[in-house]
Motif scaffolding. Structure first.
Motif, PDB file in Angstrom:
ATOM      1  N   LYS A  41       0.831  -1.200   0.000  1.00 31.46           N
ATOM      2  CA  LYS A  41       0.000   0.000   0.000  1.00 31.46           C
ATOM      3  C   LYS A  41       0.864   1.248   0.000  1.00 31.46           C
ATOM      4  O   LYS A  41       1.962   1.265   0.541  1.00 31.46           O
ATOM      5  N   GLN A  42       0.345   2.286  -0.608  1.00 29.19           N
ATOM      6  CA  GLN A  42       0.999   3.582  -0.560  1.00 29.19           C
ATOM      7  C   GLN A  42       0.181   4.450   0.372  1.00 29.19           C
ATOM      8  O   GLN A  42      -0.814   5.038  -0.016  1.00 29.19           O
ATOM      9  N   GLY A  43       0.619   4.473   1.629  1.00 28.03           N
ATOM     10  CA  GLY A  43      -0.087   5.237   2.656  1.00 28.03           C
ATOM     11  C   GLY A  43       0.520   6.616   2.794  1.00 28.03           C
ATOM     12  O   GLY A  43       0.199   7.531   2.059  1.00 28.03           O
ATOM     13  N   GLY A  47       7.435   6.723   5.508  1.00 28.67           N
ATOM     14  CA  GLY A  47       7.913   5.783   6.515  1.00 28.67           C
ATOM     15  C   GLY A  47       7.232   5.852   7.861  1.00 28.67           C
ATOM     16  O   GLY A  47       7.776   5.372   8.850  1.00 28.67           O
ATOM     17  N   GLU A  48       6.038   6.431   7.932  1.00 30.43           N
ATOM     18  CA  GLU A  48       5.346   6.587   9.203  1.00 30.43           C
ATOM     19  C   GLU A  48       4.304   5.506   9.473  1.00 30.43           C
ATOM     20  O   GLU A  48       4.041   5.176  10.614  1.00 30.43           O
ATOM     21  N   CYS A  49       3.663   4.961   8.415  1.00 34.38           N
ATOM     22  CA  CYS A  49       2.469   4.129   8.649  1.00 34.38           C
ATOM     23  C   CYS A  49       2.714   2.628   8.551  1.00 34.38           C
ATOM     24  O   CYS A  49       1.950   1.845   9.102  1.00 34.38           O
ATOM     25  N   GLY A  50       3.735   2.179   7.830  1.00 34.40           N
ATOM     26  CA  GLY A  50       4.025   0.756   7.716  1.00 34.40           C
ATOM     27  C   GLY A  50       3.155   0.008   6.727  1.00 34.40           C
ATOM     28  O   GLY A  50       3.293  -1.208   6.578  1.00 34.40           O
ATOM     29  N   ALA A  51       2.256   0.685   6.027  1.00 31.61           N
ATOM     30  CA  ALA A  51       1.366   0.013   5.079  1.00 31.61           C
ATOM     31  C   ALA A  51       2.130  -0.593   3.900  1.00 31.61           C
ATOM     32  O   ALA A  51       1.635  -1.499   3.244  1.00 31.61           O
ATOM     33  N   CYS A  52       3.333  -0.126   3.667  1.00 35.28           N
ATOM     34  CA  CYS A  52       4.141  -0.610   2.546  1.00 35.28           C
ATOM     35  C   CYS A  52       5.214  -1.617   2.988  1.00 35.28           C
ATOM     36  O   CYS A  52       6.127  -1.920   2.222  1.00 35.28           O
ATOM     37  N   THR A  53       5.102  -2.154   4.196  1.00 39.47           N
ATOM     38  CA  THR A  53       6.119  -3.050   4.735  1.00 39.47           C
ATOM     39  C   THR A  53       6.277  -4.297   3.879  1.00 39.47           C
ATOM     40  O   THR A  53       5.296  -4.972   3.556  1.00 39.47           O
ATOM     41  N   VAL A  54       7.512  -4.583   3.489  1.00 37.86           N
ATOM     42  CA  VAL A  54       7.879  -5.805   2.778  1.00 37.86           C
ATOM     43  C   VAL A  54       9.129  -6.361   3.453  1.00 37.86           C
ATOM     44  O   VAL A  54       9.747  -5.693   4.283  1.00 37.86           O
ATOM     45  N   LEU A  55       9.500  -7.570   3.080  1.00 39.07           N
ATOM     46  CA  LEU A  55      10.742  -8.153   3.592  1.00 39.07           C
ATOM     47  C   LEU A  55      11.816  -8.041   2.531  1.00 39.07           C
ATOM     48  O   LEU A  55      11.596  -8.425   1.378  1.00 39.07           O
ATOM     49  N   VAL A  56      12.957  -7.511   2.913  1.00 33.56           N
ATOM     50  CA  VAL A  56      14.136  -7.465   2.046  1.00 33.56           C
ATOM     51  C   VAL A  56      15.199  -8.296   2.742  1.00 33.56           C
ATOM     52  O   VAL A  56      15.632  -7.955   3.845  1.00 33.56           O
ATOM     53  N   ASP A  57      15.536  -9.414   2.122  1.00 37.61           N
ATOM     54  CA  ASP A  57      16.463 -10.376   2.726  1.00 37.61           C
ATOM     55  C   ASP A  57      16.036 -10.734   4.149  1.00 37.61           C
ATOM     56  O   ASP A  57      16.847 -10.850   5.059  1.00 37.61           O
ATOM     57  N   GLY A  58      14.719 -10.857   4.344  1.00 31.66           N
ATOM     58  CA  GLY A  58      14.169 -11.292   5.627  1.00 31.66           C
ATOM     59  C   GLY A  58      13.917 -10.199   6.640  1.00 31.66           C
ATOM     60  O   GLY A  58      13.350 -10.454   7.694  1.00 31.66           O
ATOM     61  N   THR A  59      14.318  -8.971   6.341  1.00 30.05           N
ATOM     62  CA  THR A  59      14.136  -7.855   7.263  1.00 30.05           C
ATOM     63  C   THR A  59      12.950  -7.009   6.825  1.00 30.05           C
ATOM     64  O   THR A  59      12.849  -6.645   5.649  1.00 30.05           O
ATOM     65  N   ALA A  60      12.065  -6.685   7.757  1.00 26.56           N
ATOM     66  CA  ALA A  60      10.919  -5.838   7.454  1.00 26.56           C
ATOM     67  C   ALA A  60      11.397  -4.406   7.225  1.00 26.56           C
ATOM     68  O   ALA A  60      12.118  -3.850   8.059  1.00 26.56           O
ATOM     69  N   CYS A 106      -4.056  -1.808   6.487  1.00 27.42           N
ATOM     70  CA  CYS A 106      -2.782  -1.998   7.180  1.00 27.42           C
ATOM     71  C   CYS A 106      -2.368  -3.458   7.264  1.00 27.42           C
ATOM     72  O   CYS A 106      -1.218  -3.761   7.588  1.00 27.42           O
ATOM     73  N   THR A 107      -3.295  -4.370   6.976  1.00 30.25           N
ATOM     74  CA  THR A 107      -3.070  -5.794   7.202  1.00 30.25           C
ATOM     75  C   THR A 107      -1.837  -6.353   6.493  1.00 30.25           C
ATOM     76  O   THR A 107      -1.048  -7.063   7.123  1.00 30.25           O
ATOM     77  N   PRO A 108      -1.621  -6.076   5.206  1.00 29.53           N
ATOM     78  CA  PRO A 108      -0.417  -6.635   4.568  1.00 29.53           C
ATOM     79  C   PRO A 108       0.875  -6.237   5.282  1.00 29.53           C
ATOM     80  O   PRO A 108       1.748  -7.080   5.506  1.00 29.53           O
ATOM     81  N   GLY A 137       6.013   0.366  14.039  1.00 32.91           N
ATOM     82  CA  GLY A 137       6.043   1.134  12.790  1.00 32.91           C
ATOM     83  C   GLY A 137       4.837   0.896  11.901  1.00 32.91           C
ATOM     84  O   GLY A 137       4.783   1.415  10.789  1.00 32.91           O
ATOM     85  N   ASN A 138       3.869   0.128  12.381  1.00 34.62           N
ATOM     86  CA  ASN A 138       2.679  -0.177  11.587  1.00 34.62           C
ATOM     87  C   ASN A 138       1.455   0.410  12.271  1.00 34.62           C
ATOM     88  O   ASN A 138       1.076  -0.024  13.359  1.00 34.62           O
ATOM     89  N   LEU A 139       0.849   1.385  11.632  1.00 28.07           N
ATOM     90  CA  LEU A 139      -0.325   2.043  12.197  1.00 28.07           C
ATOM     91  C   LEU A 139      -1.608   1.385  11.704  1.00 28.07           C
ATOM     92  O   LEU A 139      -1.710   0.979  10.552  1.00 28.07           O
ATOM     93  N   CYS A 140      -2.578   1.308  12.606  1.00 24.81           N
ATOM     94  CA  CYS A 140      -3.892   0.764  12.284  1.00 24.81           C
ATOM     95  C   CYS A 140      -4.917   1.716  12.871  1.00 24.81           C
ATOM     96  O   CYS A 140      -4.902   1.989  14.067  1.00 24.81           O
TER      97      CYS A 140
END
Length: 159
Positions: A41-43, A47-60, A106-108, A137-140
């Motif tokens: 997601k593009q929130g 870098g405030e909402c965490g809606a775009c969180t992905v794993l890069v080499d296992g790190t969120a 925010c779920t993803p 870092g993930n807002l709901c």
């Protein structure tokens, strides 16, 4: 290099190798959405909402702050990569069954942050404080977070 020059990168997204041509300042979130990975997601885009969180080499990471150029040689995983053979991961199932999600925006990001948190080797269960810090870092806007914390605890018990 002028602003129209593109650069080539190679990376792996959800287990699939990609060779991509990108603009140097493109955020990873934009690149992933261009590839049809709409769970990213593009929130806030800062870098405030965490809606775009992905794993890069296992790190969120917040993919809105991570340049696509930095993905060179990296293994990237989005929510779409969590389902294998049409089966949800145990974290996805736990979120779905627990009622920890409401609108779903925010779920993803929460699932990816939870997945990274649970993948770290530990000798003892996560404390509530550690879970809250891990998801900070993930807002709901819809839940009171307690159901989310409870879900993470259940996920850990089921590992």
């Amino acid at each position: 290099m002028n602003h129209t020059d593109r650069i080539a990168i190679e990376c792996e997204i959800n287990g699939i190798p990609f060779q991509l041509s990108i603009m140097p300042g493109m955020p990873l979130s934009e690149l992933l959405r261009e590839q049809g990975l709409l769970s990213v997601k593009q929130g806030c885009c800062v870098g405030e909402c965490g809606a775009c969180t992905v794993l890069v080499d296992g790190t969120a990471i917040d993919s809105c702050l991570f340049l696509a150029a930095w993905a060179e040689g990296k293994h990237i995983r989005t929510l779409e990569g969590e389902s294998v053979g049409g089966h949800l991961s145990h974290v996805q199932m736990a979120y779905a069954k627990s009622g920890a999600v409401q609108c779903g925006f925010c779920t993803p990001g929460l699932i990816m942050a939870t997945t990274a948190m649970l993948a770290k080797p530990r000798n003892q269960p996560l404390t509530i404080l550690e879970i809250r810090r891990g998801l900070a870092g993930n807002l709901c806007r819809c839940t009171g977070y307690q159901m989310i914390v409870d879900t993470v605890q259940r996920c850990e018990e089921q590992k």
